[in-house]
Design a protein around this motif. Structure first.
Motif, mmCIF file in Angstrom:
data_model
loop_
_atom_site.group_PDB
_atom_site.id
_atom_site.type_symbol
_atom_site.label_atom_id
_atom_site.label_comp_id
_atom_site.label_asym_id
_atom_site.label_seq_id
_atom_site.Cartn_x
_atom_site.Cartn_y
_atom_site.Cartn_z
ATOM 1 N N THR A 140 1.259 4.722 -0.876
ATOM 2 C CA THR A 140 0.471 3.697 -0.195
ATOM 3 C C THR A 140 -0.735 4.310 0.505
ATOM 4 O O THR A 140 -1.857 3.780 0.440
ATOM 5 N N ASP A 187 0.612 -2.236 -9.505
ATOM 6 C CA ASP A 187 0.290 -3.485 -8.819
ATOM 7 C C ASP A 187 -0.321 -3.210 -7.443
ATOM 8 O O ASP A 187 -1.273 -3.888 -7.014
ATOM 9 N N GLU A 188 0.210 -2.218 -6.761
ATOM 10 C CA GLU A 188 -0.328 -1.857 -5.446
ATOM 11 C C GLU A 188 -1.765 -1.358 -5.567
ATOM 12 O O GLU A 188 -2.622 -1.672 -4.734
#
Length: 372
Positions: A140, A187-188
């Motif tokens: 992330t 997708d992130e």
């Protein structure tokens, strides 16, 4: 000109046929031919050229040095490098139009600080192999850093990728789990405003057995060289080993019953016999663990390696077969003429065929036949 004392004959036509067969297994994906580690012992520059001639879309290497060697040899196509220690020469890589991999925020920052212009970078996510790549919250953070740098014009994110741990075991539950993690990671990335040119997860075994993981690009390594990722599996296409390792007997002599052979005298002749001396040893990459276990083809038959493998040579038991100094010895090849294969040597050495070919040293002359 005399034949080389130790020679690897590499069949570029077989190599091209393997690449075509692998492309047919993943018809919707581009193909990357992996030529790291001297093209698994086959000769990096030559195999890279042959792969390009066969129509491969990308080349893949591990180190920046490998990538820069290919550029110095004239390669200009898509080229990805994925393993670099702190302080690597990213400036040279970017100037040479090599795509590099960032596996952490720290590595991305190092690439950005070293690059003389906007670098093209692929992001690697750890989906369960637990080697290189960003995991969980680290992913992330890497996505956020890459998105900020790209929106500021400092970076072009060209790809996202990962690597299977158990693709050579198609029914292993880790494969489904890793693919799901990869899809979520992509997708992130998309949600952060990054649309990569290529998404890739499949190595050789996944290319052969897992269509759902082909995405935009498949990376073919050992299979391109005709070696099955798992010899116990049945694959949907035929692959032909492209490398034949051969030499010549440098001495042939009779031994009496009771004679002992090589260091440690680990083999004893049970009866009078003829032995031949083969000019390969661990200096050429022949594993010591093959001592008293491997076979070669010479004098019209497979004969056993006897005694311990030395640095430059080993001994074979010819029995009563007729042989002379200078006769050909085939250590391994495709197996079409009865010779052992690299897979046979892997079994004899207690290792995998990847290691058998990759460890072949530079005292072996590599000769190329066929190809464009």
């Amino acid at each position: 000109m005399t034949d080389p004392q130790a020679e690897a004959v590499i069949d570029l036509d077989a190599f091209g046929a393997n690449l075509a067969a692998l492309s047919a297994c993943a018809p919707s994906a581009a193909q990357m031919t992996v030529v790291k580690a001297n093209a698994y012992g086959h000769g990096m520059v030559e195999m890279a050229r042959a792969a390009r001639a066969a129509g491969t879309d990308w080349l893949g290497v591990a180190t920046l040095r490998e990538a820069l060697t290919l550029r110095a040899a004239g390669d200009t196509g898509d080229l990805l490098c994925w393993l670099a220690a702190p302080g690597a020469d990213y400036a040279a890589a970017v100037e040479a139009d090599v795509e590099v991999t960032a596996s952490s925020v720290e590595q991305l920052a190092e690439i950005l600080s070293a690059a003389p212009r906007r670098p093209r970078v692929q992001l690697k996510v750890d989906t369960g192999l637990s080697r290189n790549g960003a995991l969980g919250q680290e992913w992330t953070a890497l996505v956020a850093a890459a998105a900020q740098a790209q929106s500021g014009g400092r970076l072009e994110v060209t790809g996202v990728w990962s690597h299977f741990a158990c693709a050579d075991q198609p029914d292993h539950p880790a494969n489904d789990a890793q693919e799901a993690v990869f899809v979520a990671a992509v997708d992130e990335l998309l949600a952060a405003g990054i649309q990569p040119r290529v998404r890739h997860l499949s190595n050789s075994p996944a290319t052969l057995t897992r269509p759902s993981a082909h995405f935009d690009l498949v990376r073919v390594g050992i299979a391109a060289y005709g070696i099955r990722p798992d010899p116990g599996m049945t694959y949907p296409t035929r692959l032909t080993p492209v490398l034949t390792l051969r030499g010549r007997l440098v001495q042939v002599k009779r031994l009496p019953a009771g004679a002992k052979v090589s260091y440690g005298q680990t083999w004893t002749a049970e009866h009078d016999t003829t032995v031949g001396l083969v000019p390969f040893g661990y200096g050429e990459g022949i594993p010591v663990s093959a001592s008293n276990r491997a076979q070669v083809l010479t004098a019209g038959a497979r004969v056993p390696l006897v005694g311990r493998v030395c640095m430059d040579q080993f001994v074979v038991d010819l029995g009563e077969r007729s042989a002379r100094r200078g006769d050909e010895v085939v250590l391994f090849g495709p197996g079409h003429d009865g010779e052992p294969t690299a897979e046979d040597w892997a079994v004899a050495s207690g290792t995998i065929a990847y290691e058998v070919v990759t460890r072949l040293g530079d005292r072996i002359v590599r000769t190329y036949k066929g190809g464009a």
